[in-house]
Design a protein around this motif. Sequence first.
Motif, mmCIF file in Angstrom:
data_model
loop_
_atom_site.group_PDB
_atom_site.id
_atom_site.type_symbol
_atom_site.label_atom_id
_atom_site.label_comp_id
_atom_site.label_asym_id
_atom_site.label_seq_id
_atom_site.Cartn_x
_atom_site.Cartn_y
_atom_site.Cartn_z
ATOM 1 N N THR A 100 -23.059 -38.941 -31.739
ATOM 2 C CA THR A 100 -22.338 -39.028 -30.476
ATOM 3 C C THR A 100 -23.329 -39.245 -29.337
ATOM 4 O O THR A 100 -24.403 -38.636 -29.329
ATOM 5 N N HIS A 144 -14.181 -42.769 -27.717
ATOM 6 C CA HIS A 144 -14.917 -43.396 -28.819
ATOM 7 C C HIS A 144 -15.373 -44.800 -28.432
ATOM 8 O O HIS A 144 -14.616 -45.573 -27.843
ATOM 9 N N CYS A 202 -17.808 -44.793 -33.667
ATOM 10 C CA CYS A 202 -16.749 -45.375 -34.494
ATOM 11 C C CYS A 202 -17.337 -45.522 -35.891
ATOM 12 O O CYS A 202 -18.013 -46.504 -36.191
#
Length: 439
Positions: free
Chosen positions: A134, A163, A252
């Motif tokens: 992330t 995202h 993703c």
Amino acid sequence: MQDSSMLYVAIPAMDEPGLARTLSDIADQSRLPAWVGVCINQPESYLHDGDREHARIAESNQETFRRISAMQAEKPFPYALEIIDRFRPGKAWDSRHFGVGWARKTVMDRALEVARQKGEDLRRAILVCMDADTRYPENYLESIQKQFSVYPQAVGLANPYYHETAGAPASLALAMLRYESYMKAYALNLLRSGHPYAFTAVGSSMACTLEAYRRIGGITPFKSGEDFYFLQKLSKYGPLIRYSPALSHPACRLSSRVFFGTGPALGKGLEGHWESYPFYPYRLFSRMQDAYSALPGLFRSGVPDSRLDFWQAAFGPLWWEKPRRHAGENARQFVKTCIGKFDALRSLQFLKASYRQDDRQDWENLRELVSFLLFSSPASAGWNEDSEPGSRFAARMEALVSDASIKGLPDLSLQDWQSLRDFLHLSEYRWLEKQALLP
């Protein structure tokens, strides 16, 4: 640089080649943490079971550890970094203790231990959960700390997320956009109904005070969904913050490391299996709220009305007698106890039992939600004003929900899903900015 002694960061890591980048990103934060803990982990069996994928993960963990060690030796990070070894022989997980839940618990428990050793005021010390896949803006930790300063009564935070799909294959990007749209629609319907558990659990995007972590007995090490159960437990203990101006940006990414969550959802979606991720009709959320509203009457009369029928199905006959007896004359205590019984998990179970995913009906449910957000929600003010950044979505959304050629979700293009996800995201973000605290 402002004092940062109250920030502790916990990161689980298995097969995370991007961990070095994440640690470098943390070093660039405008507010540095006092301590960062990383639990590099895998089952012991991955070292010798002969499975090629397991062997690859084991080597990936070794390489990640070597790279982090070399970086630290060359130029130490500007915070205390601790690597918790749960990947090498004799230290990897056994057959009973493994998975992201145990990894989060191990590193979060260690953060509490370190803070106690340092003599921190646990009521002000903040434990931030991050993930190695992330990305976080430079003001991420500073924004979290500011939110806890603004809301000193808060025990935790569910940070907004978005995202990233840039660079992903079109099929994977579409699956990601549909899944996040499902998550955003679910959260928005919870907000719309005034649901007492109106938050979204994303493991890479949550935080709490260390005192709250201690008080609730830490995180429960479920193999999947540990973030959901953790925030649910926190919300029963005290108020949750649901807004921060700095977004997290999860990857993703397909993954089979957990049994459910984003990675497995994308895998199912790519195979056309969306049964577990429907766009629920608002009437079901309204029914749940009607049931919560019936609780004071149940306390007074001792007789449930029809709005509580599905509670009886969930908890059995006379389920209310014990909490009513224990509450004495305190109606608020009775209501609080009952809300604690019919929690976020029970709500999801009710929705799943009451609605079966259908692409055509899902589209009608989504159209209705978009129309509400455009014209009637707390986030709708200003959609059509030229000065509003979100105004560019209004015309597109109105055209989309009015397009007679769209009969169901499969008729939506990649661009349609991109627009829908961004509109739902902005709607949720604006709404939460106005109602940041979940009491």
